[in-house]
Write a protein that holds these residues in place. Structure first.
Motif, PDB file in Angstrom:
ATOM      1  N   GLU A 140      38.210  75.902  28.865  1.00 29.25           N
ATOM      2  CA  GLU A 140      37.816  74.677  28.184  1.00 29.25           C
ATOM      3  C   GLU A 140      37.373  73.663  29.235  1.00 29.25           C
ATOM      4  O   GLU A 140      37.784  73.732  30.403  1.00 29.25           O
ATOM      5  N   ASP A 141      36.538  72.706  28.825  1.00 31.62           N
ATOM      6  CA  ASP A 141      35.836  71.880  29.811  1.00 31.62           C
ATOM      7  C   ASP A 141      36.631  70.696  30.348  1.00 31.62           C
ATOM      8  O   ASP A 141      36.131  69.950  31.188  1.00 31.62           O
ATOM      9  N   ASP A 142      37.861  70.519  29.897  1.00 31.81           N
ATOM     10  CA  ASP A 142      38.663  69.377  30.373  1.00 31.81           C
ATOM     11  C   ASP A 142      39.852  69.819  31.209  1.00 31.81           C
ATOM     12  O   ASP A 142      40.786  69.047  31.435  1.00 31.81           O
ATOM     13  N   ILE A 143      39.809  71.062  31.691  1.00 29.38           N
ATOM     14  CA  ILE A 143      40.985  71.571  32.404  1.00 29.38           C
ATOM     15  C   ILE A 143      40.865  71.349  33.904  1.00 29.38           C
ATOM     16  O   ILE A 143      39.809  71.039  34.431  1.00 29.38           O
ATOM     17  N   ASP A 144      41.998  71.541  34.563  1.00 24.91           N
ATOM     18  CA  ASP A 144      42.122  71.333  35.999  1.00 24.91           C
ATOM     19  C   ASP A 144      42.894  72.512  36.572  1.00 24.91           C
ATOM     20  O   ASP A 144      43.564  73.264  35.835  1.00 24.91           O
ATOM     21  N   SER A 336      51.717  77.545  33.520  1.00 23.20           N
ATOM     22  CA  SER A 336      50.293  77.803  33.408  1.00 23.20           C
ATOM     23  C   SER A 336      49.552  77.508  34.712  1.00 23.20           C
ATOM     24  O   SER A 336      49.945  76.624  35.476  1.00 23.20           O
ATOM     25  N   LEU A 337      48.454  78.233  34.943  1.00 29.11           N
ATOM     26  CA  LEU A 337      47.612  77.979  36.118  1.00 29.11           C
ATOM     27  C   LEU A 337      46.508  76.962  35.838  1.00 29.11           C
ATOM     28  O   LEU A 337      45.896  76.439  36.768  1.00 29.11           O
ATOM     29  N   PHE A 338      46.237  76.683  34.563  1.00 29.91           N
ATOM     30  CA  PHE A 338      45.260  75.668  34.169  1.00 29.91           C
ATOM     31  C   PHE A 338      45.936  74.708  33.191  1.00 29.91           C
ATOM     32  O   PHE A 338      46.762  75.117  32.372  1.00 29.91           O
ATOM     33  N   PHE A 339      45.560  73.425  33.291  1.00 27.92           N
ATOM     34  CA  PHE A 339      46.137  72.451  32.361  1.00 27.92           C
ATOM     35  C   PHE A 339      45.133  71.330  32.118  1.00 27.92           C
ATOM     36  O   PHE A 339      44.225  71.110  32.919  1.00 27.92           O
ATOM     37  N   HIS A 340      45.302  70.644  30.968  1.00 29.81           N
ATOM     38  CA  HIS A 340      44.450  69.501  30.656  1.00 29.81           C
ATOM     39  C   HIS A 340      44.513  68.459  31.776  1.00 29.81           C
ATOM     40  O   HIS A 340      45.600  68.135  32.260  1.00 29.81           O
ATOM     41  N   HIS A 341      43.353  67.922  32.148  1.00 32.76           N
ATOM     42  CA  HIS A 341      43.322  66.749  33.027  1.00 32.76           C
ATOM     43  C   HIS A 341      43.129  65.509  32.165  1.00 32.76           C
ATOM     44  O   HIS A 341      42.327  65.509  31.227  1.00 32.76           O
ATOM     45  N   ARG A 342      43.872  64.462  32.475  1.00 34.19           N
ATOM     46  CA  ARG A 342      43.752  63.186  31.762  1.00 34.19           C
ATOM     47  C   ARG A 342      43.166  62.165  32.724  1.00 34.19           C
ATOM     48  O   ARG A 342      43.868  61.617  33.574  1.00 34.19           O
ATOM     49  N   PRO A 343      41.851  61.890  32.632  1.00 35.18           N
ATOM     50  CA  PRO A 343      41.213  60.970  33.580  1.00 35.18           C
ATOM     51  C   PRO A 343      41.539  59.520  33.269  1.00 35.18           C
ATOM     52  O   PRO A 343      41.956  59.183  32.155  1.00 35.18           O
TER      53      PRO A 343
END
Length: 395
Positions: A140-144, A336-343
């Protein structure tokens, strides 16, 4: 003299080619490193996690074309991580007609954001099948992710192979005695230590092992299969685990966050522990890999059969074999190795699916990820190696 040097260089290149060596470019722990790898084992060697597509044929990113902010962010993070990505256009749910949604009798259409998410992910699945990709990682495009992602995936590949590859002595005997199906619903196998992985038959198709349908690498909640959470439909899910301790890319347990009711890592293990296991009670489809065969099964089960839940929950049912669906071979990792980033910025802009409320976020963050790539953009751009740790250890 120049002609002699050029000829010598050409000769060296030919020798290396004949010896079967290839050049790869990777950043396993932050600083760029160059290495020569044997080309003979290029398709299944665990070191392929360090290549530009992380050991998969392609990396696909799903998102709305209108979210140029997210595409800019993903392009920058991928470039700084030496990862090649292709974008798959997401769809606004309002544009998806009722007649294309496989609604079972008595089930109402879900809200538009969930419908759009379902269709966007299926577009990625469709792309995998149409292009006949052997495997693809869908994000997904909002992950980090952590600056050390490639190294983390290398460890995951070694762990997943320990769970799904047969032992050398016999083709149908595995280190996990509950794989491929658990013979006893009450049996819990002894966890496998990452520091003492068993010798297994080398995989033929993927650096992550053979026979898997999904590698669920990015989630916001996951349980480890056990008798305590087993239903009659899921009692045969394999219960083997590979425990990596210490893994200092994992924050201390007080920093861990999950949407599951129980955090198994926090409840059962010490600080800096990561566990590879089979999928159970998954939430959020932030990042997952599929094989060609797995993608075809997903399109059949989730795209053309009953849409009676959000995409991530349907993917969970697909893996578990629950709620009338067949079981599939899905591996995961916790945390998890990927998680949502909250800018930093408008809180409302944080999701195209859920309402995160109003207001302004002053400080950006990414849960669970220590050396966040997004939080270290400036360090990476300036060639630095002193990375910002979101979750420093405390005594």
């Amino acid at each position: 003299m120049r002609r002699i040097i050029l000829c010598a260089a050409l000769g060296l290149s030919i020798v290396l080619f004949l010896l079967g060596y290839s050049y790869t470019y990777s950043t396993p722990t932050g600083p760029t490193r160059h290495r020569f790898l044997p080309a003979a084992a290029s398709s299944t060697d665990a070191d392929n996690t360090f290549n530009a597509t992380l050991g998969f044929e392609k990396v696909l990113v799903v998102g709305l074309p209108s979210r140029t902010d997210r595409r800019d962010s993903m392009i920058l993070s991928a470039a700084l991580s030496n990862i090649e990505v292709d974008f798959i256009d997401g769809i606004l749910g309002a544009t998806v007609e009722d007649k294309v949604i496989p609604l079972p009798p008595g089930v109402e259409r879900m809200q538009d954001p969930s419908v759009g998410s379902w269709r966007g992910h299926l577009n990625a699945i469709q792309d995998v099948i149409r292009r006949n990709l052997s495997s693809a990682l869908i994000l997904e495009d909002d992950i980090d992710w952590d600056v050390r992602l490639k190294s983390q995936l290398h460890d995951f590949a070694l762990s997943s192979r320990a769970l799904v590859q047969p032992l050398p002595a016999e083709s149908d005997v595995y280190a996990d005695p509950t794989y491929p199906t658990s013979p006893d619903v009450s049996f819990i196998p002894i966890p496998i230590s990452f520091d003492d992985l068993p010798d297994t038959v080398p995989p033929q198709h993927s650096p992550y092992g053979d026979g898997w349908d999904i590698l669920w690498l990015g989630h916001c909640g996951m349980r480890m299969p056990s008798p305590e959470i087993t239903s009659p439909e899921t009692e045969t899910i394999p219960r083997g685990r590979v425990v990596h301790y210490p893994d200092h890319t994992v924050p201390q347990t007080q920093y861990l966050r999950t949407l599951s009711g129980v955090d198994d890592v926090k409840e059962q293990y010490a600080n800096h522990t990561r566990v590879v296991h089979h999928v159970s009670h998954a939430i959020c489809s932030l990042g997952y890999a599929v094989t060609q065969n797995g993608a075809r099964k997903i399109l059949r089960e989730i795209g053309l059969r009953a849409m009676d839940g959000p995409y991530d929950i349907l993917l969970r049912y697909f893996c578990e074999g629950s709620f009338g669906r067949d079981y599939h071979n899905c591996l995961t990792v916790s945390p998890s190795l990927f998680f949502h980033h909250r800018p930093a910025g408008s809180i409302k802009a944080g999701s195209d699916i859920a309402d995160h409320g109003e207001g302004y976020r002053d400080i950006p963050y990414t849960d669970v990820i220590r050396w966040s790539t997004r939080m270290n953009w400036d360090v990476l751009l300036n060639g630095g190696t002193e990375f910002v740790d979101q979750f420093p250890d405390v005594e």
